[in-house]
Design an enzyme around this catalytic site. Structure first.
Site, PDB file in Angstrom:
ATOM      1  N   ASP A  17       5.813  44.429  75.241  1.00  0.00           N
ATOM      2  CA  ASP A  17       6.892  44.972  75.336  1.00  0.00           C
ATOM      3  C   ASP A  17       7.555  44.857  76.812  1.00  0.00           C
ATOM      4  OD1 ASP A  17       5.305  46.546  77.295  1.00  0.00           O
ATOM      5  OD2 ASP A  17       5.580  48.308  76.524  1.00  0.00           O
ATOM      6  N   HIS A  18       8.389  45.557  77.293  1.00  0.00           N
ATOM      7  CA  HIS A  18       8.883  44.995  78.687  1.00  0.00           C
ATOM      8  C   HIS A  18       7.888  45.005  79.763  1.00  0.00           C
ATOM      9  CE1 HIS A  18       9.272  49.114  77.906  1.00  0.00           C
ATOM     10  NE2 HIS A  18       8.825  49.436  79.080  1.00  0.00           N
ATOM     11  N   CYS A  74       1.175  45.376  76.666  1.00  0.00           N
ATOM     12  CA  CYS A  74       1.914  46.316  77.115  1.00  0.00           C
ATOM     13  C   CYS A  74       1.543  46.587  78.549  1.00  0.00           C
ATOM     14  CB  CYS A  74       2.174  47.377  76.025  1.00  0.00           C
ATOM     15  SG  CYS A  74       0.752  48.443  75.825  1.00  0.00           S
ATOM     16  N   GLY A  75       1.974  47.782  78.947  1.00  0.00           N
ATOM     17  CA  GLY A  75       1.491  48.195  80.206  1.00  0.00           C
ATOM     18  C   GLY A  75       0.109  48.369  80.321  1.00  0.00           C
ATOM     19  N   THR A  76      -0.441  49.238  79.283  1.00  0.00           N
ATOM     20  CA  THR A  76      -1.985  49.497  79.420  1.00  0.00           C
ATOM     21  C   THR A  76      -2.511  48.567  78.218  1.00  0.00           C
ATOM     22  OG1 THR A  76      -1.502  51.198  77.870  1.00  0.00           O
ATOM     23  CG2 THR A  76      -1.659  51.664  80.157  1.00  0.00           C
ATOM     24  N   HIS A 107     -19.524  42.536  67.502  1.00  0.00           N
ATOM     25  CA  HIS A 107     -19.805  43.645  66.614  1.00  0.00           C
ATOM     26  C   HIS A 107     -18.787  44.085  65.811  1.00  0.00           C
ATOM     27  CE1 HIS A 107     -23.167  45.105  69.495  1.00  0.00           C
ATOM     28  NE2 HIS A 107     -23.162  43.909  69.396  1.00  0.00           N
ATOM     29  N   HIS A 142     -23.805  44.205  61.320  1.00  0.00           N
ATOM     30  CA  HIS A 142     -22.459  44.584  61.743  1.00  0.00           C
ATOM     31  C   HIS A 142     -21.552  44.377  60.318  1.00  0.00           C
ATOM     32  CE1 HIS A 142     -23.685  44.440  65.874  1.00  0.00           C
ATOM     33  NE2 HIS A 142     -23.969  43.114  65.702  1.00  0.00           N
ATOM     34  N   ARG A 145     -20.956  47.783  58.627  1.00  0.00           N
ATOM     35  CA  ARG A 145     -20.161  48.931  59.416  1.00  0.00           C
ATOM     36  C   ARG A 145     -18.729  48.408  59.527  1.00  0.00           C
ATOM     37  NH1 ARG A 145     -25.028  48.411  63.899  1.00  0.00           N
ATOM     38  NH2 ARG A 145     -26.615  49.526  62.862  1.00  0.00           N
TER      39      ARG A 145
HETATM   40  C1  RB5 Z   1       5.692  51.455  78.533  1.00  0.00           C
HETATM   41  O1  RB5 Z   1       6.152  52.059  79.555  1.00  0.00           O
HETATM   42  C2  RB5 Z   1       4.454  51.858  78.579  1.00  0.00           C
HETATM   43  O2  RB5 Z   1       4.481  53.205  77.970  1.00  0.00           O
HETATM   44  C3  RB5 Z   1       3.652  50.875  77.489  1.00  0.00           C
HETATM   45  O3  RB5 Z   1       3.809  49.531  77.871  1.00  0.00           O
HETATM   46  C4  RB5 Z   1       2.320  50.948  77.206  1.00  0.00           C
HETATM   47  O4  RB5 Z   1       1.693  51.186  78.330  1.00  0.00           O
HETATM   48  C5  RB5 Z   1       1.966  51.728  76.125  1.00  0.00           C
HETATM   49  O5  RB5 Z   1       0.905  51.951  75.741  1.00  0.00           O
END
Ligand code: RB5
Length: 154
Positions: A17-18, A74-76, A107, A142, A145
Site C-alpha cells: 500500500d502507500h 504495508c505500514g506494519t 514449521h 509439522h 499441523r
Molecule cells: C495505513 O495507514 C496502515 O494502516 C497500513 O499500511 C497497515 O499498517 C495496516 O495494517
C-alpha cells in the site's frame, strides 16, 4: 534450520500500500537482481490506497499457482497478513526478524510474507526475505499441523 546453499529461482508476486510502496519497489528490484521472476501487482505510485485490495491480488496469485510465494508490504505488515489469510490456500505471516522468517517456513510452510515498511529497515527486510525464500518446510511433525490449519478453511 534447513536453509539451502543457493537461492532457487522462483516466481514471486509482490504488492504494497502507500506505506509500503517505497520498500516494495526496492524489494522487487532486489528480487529481480537475484534472477527471480517478479509479478509486481502495484501500486505504481505512493498515492493512498487500501491494503486489502493489494493483499487480495498477491494472495490469489499464490493460491492459483501463478506465483510460488507472495510478498506484501504495508505500514506494519499486519493488515496485509490478516487480509491475505482470508484467501483459501494462503498462509500469510507478518515477520519482523530473520529468525521468525525461518520458523514460519520450517514449521508453518508460510507462502506469503508480509513486511513492515514503517517500522523495519529495508536492509532487515532484505535479510528476512532472503531467509524466507531459502528455508524449506521441515515436514515431519509439522505436516499434520499445517494440514489441520488448512482444514479450518472447510
Ligand atoms: C495505513 O495507514 C496502515 O494502516 C497500513 O499500511 C497497515 O499498517 C495496516 O495494517
Amino acid at each position: 534450520m534447513h536453509q539451502t546453499e543457493r537461492v532457487a529461482l522462483m516466481k514471486i508476486s509482490i504488492a504494497a500500500d502507500h506505506a509500503g510502496f517505497e520498500q516494495k519497489e526496492a524489494l522487487a528490484d532486489y528480487l529481480q537482481q537475484q534472477g527471480h521472476e517478479v509479478i509486481n501487482r502495484g501500486p505504481s505510485t505512493d498515492d493512498r490506497v487500501d491494503y486489502p485490495d493489494f493483499a487480495a491480488l498477491v494472495a490469489h496469485d499464490v493460491a492459483d499457482g501463478a506465483a510460488e510465494y507472495g510478498v506484501l508490504v504495508c505500514g506494519t505488515g499486519i493488515g496485509m497478513a490478516v487480509a491475505a489469510c482470508k484467501i483459501h490456500g494462503v498462509r500469510a505471516v507478518n515477520i519482523i526478524t530473520p529468525e521468525f522468517a525461518a520458523l514460519s517456513r520450517e514449521h508453518n510452510d508460510a507462502n506469503v510474507l508480509t513486511l513492515s515498511g514503517r517500522f523495519v529497515e529495508l536492509e532487515t527486510n532484505k535479510k528476512i526475505l532472503d531467509t524466507f525464500l531459502t528455508t524449506e518446510f521441515g515436514g515431519g511433525r509439522h505436516t499434520g499441523r499445517v494440514a489441520k490449519i488448512m482444514a479450518l478453511e472447510n
